[in-house]
Write a protein that holds these residues in place. Structure first.
Motif, PDB file in Angstrom:
ATOM      1  N   ASP A  87       0.811  -1.226   0.000  1.00 61.86           N
ATOM      2  CA  ASP A  87       0.000   0.000   0.000  1.00 61.86           C
ATOM      3  C   ASP A  87       0.842   1.272   0.000  1.00 61.86           C
ATOM      4  N   SER A  88       2.156   1.164   0.160  1.00 58.70           N
ATOM      5  CA  SER A  88       3.015   2.342   0.082  1.00 58.70           C
ATOM      6  C   SER A  88       3.936   2.287  -1.135  1.00 58.70           C
ATOM      7  N   ASP A  89       3.704   1.339  -2.026  1.00 58.61           N
ATOM      8  CA  ASP A  89       4.518   1.162  -3.234  1.00 58.61           C
ATOM      9  C   ASP A  89       3.889   1.952  -4.378  1.00 58.61           C
ATOM     10  N   ARG A  90       4.213   3.223  -4.446  1.00 62.37           N
ATOM     11  CA  ARG A  90       3.609   4.103  -5.468  1.00 62.37           C
ATOM     12  C   ARG A  90       3.946   3.664  -6.887  1.00 62.37           C
ATOM     13  N   ALA A  91       5.181   3.255  -7.117  1.00 65.16           N
ATOM     14  CA  ALA A  91       5.573   2.828  -8.465  1.00 65.16           C
ATOM     15  C   ALA A  91       4.799   1.573  -8.871  1.00 65.16           C
ATOM     16  N   GLY A  92       4.674   0.636  -7.949  1.00 64.51           N
ATOM     17  CA  GLY A  92       3.918  -0.583  -8.240  1.00 64.51           C
ATOM     18  C   GLY A  92       2.453  -0.297  -8.508  1.00 64.51           C
ATOM     19  N   MET A  93       1.874   0.607  -7.715  1.00 67.85           N
ATOM     20  CA  MET A  93       0.466   0.968  -7.926  1.00 67.85           C
ATOM     21  C   MET A  93       0.283   1.656  -9.275  1.00 67.85           C
ATOM     22  N   SER A  94       1.245   2.494  -9.670  1.00 69.59           N
ATOM     23  CA  SER A  94       1.164   3.158 -10.973  1.00 69.59           C
ATOM     24  C   SER A  94       1.205   2.141 -12.100  1.00 69.59           C
TER      25      SER A  94
END
Length: 114
Positions: A87-94
């Motif tokens: 939930d804090s992995d911005r690159a993965g979420m993108s």
């Protein structure tokens, strides 16, 4: 006996080495703030004083279990679990968002009765 350095440890970029050195310094500071001598800290961690000193010095060859033991002594084990939390992995979420279809359709013959 000196630990054998892994290729990963010897090939770390300078910013990673700085981060590991800072982590070691932070662990040493946390220990000193709690007024825990190195000998007691090492005993609680189930490691030698030499291993604790290597951790506090930012030696990149110190194992993850040693770090986890130090965090356990401090009552900070949850911080290890949060390092790369999804939930804090911005690159993965993108990346996930980029792979989503632009449109969605109801498959033929499907009844969407809620």
């Amino acid at each position: 006996m000196m630990p054998r350095a892994s290729r990963a440890a010897s090939g770390l970029p300078p910013q990673s080495l700085r981060a590991i050195t800072q982590l070691g310094a932070d662990i040493a500071l946390a220990r000193r703030r709690r007024k825990i001598p190195q000998s007691l800290m090492a005993e609680r961690m189930l490691v030698s004083v030499q291993t604790l000193r290597r951790l506090e010095a930012g030696d990149p060859t110190v194992g993850l279990a040693v770090l986890a033991s130090a965090l356990l002594v401090f009552g900070m084990t949850n911080r290890l679990a949060d390092l790369v939390a999804s939930d804090s992995d911005r690159a993965g979420m993108s990346e996930d968002l980029a792979r989503l279809p632009k449109r969605t359709r109801v498959p033929a013959g499907e009844d969407l009765d809620f």
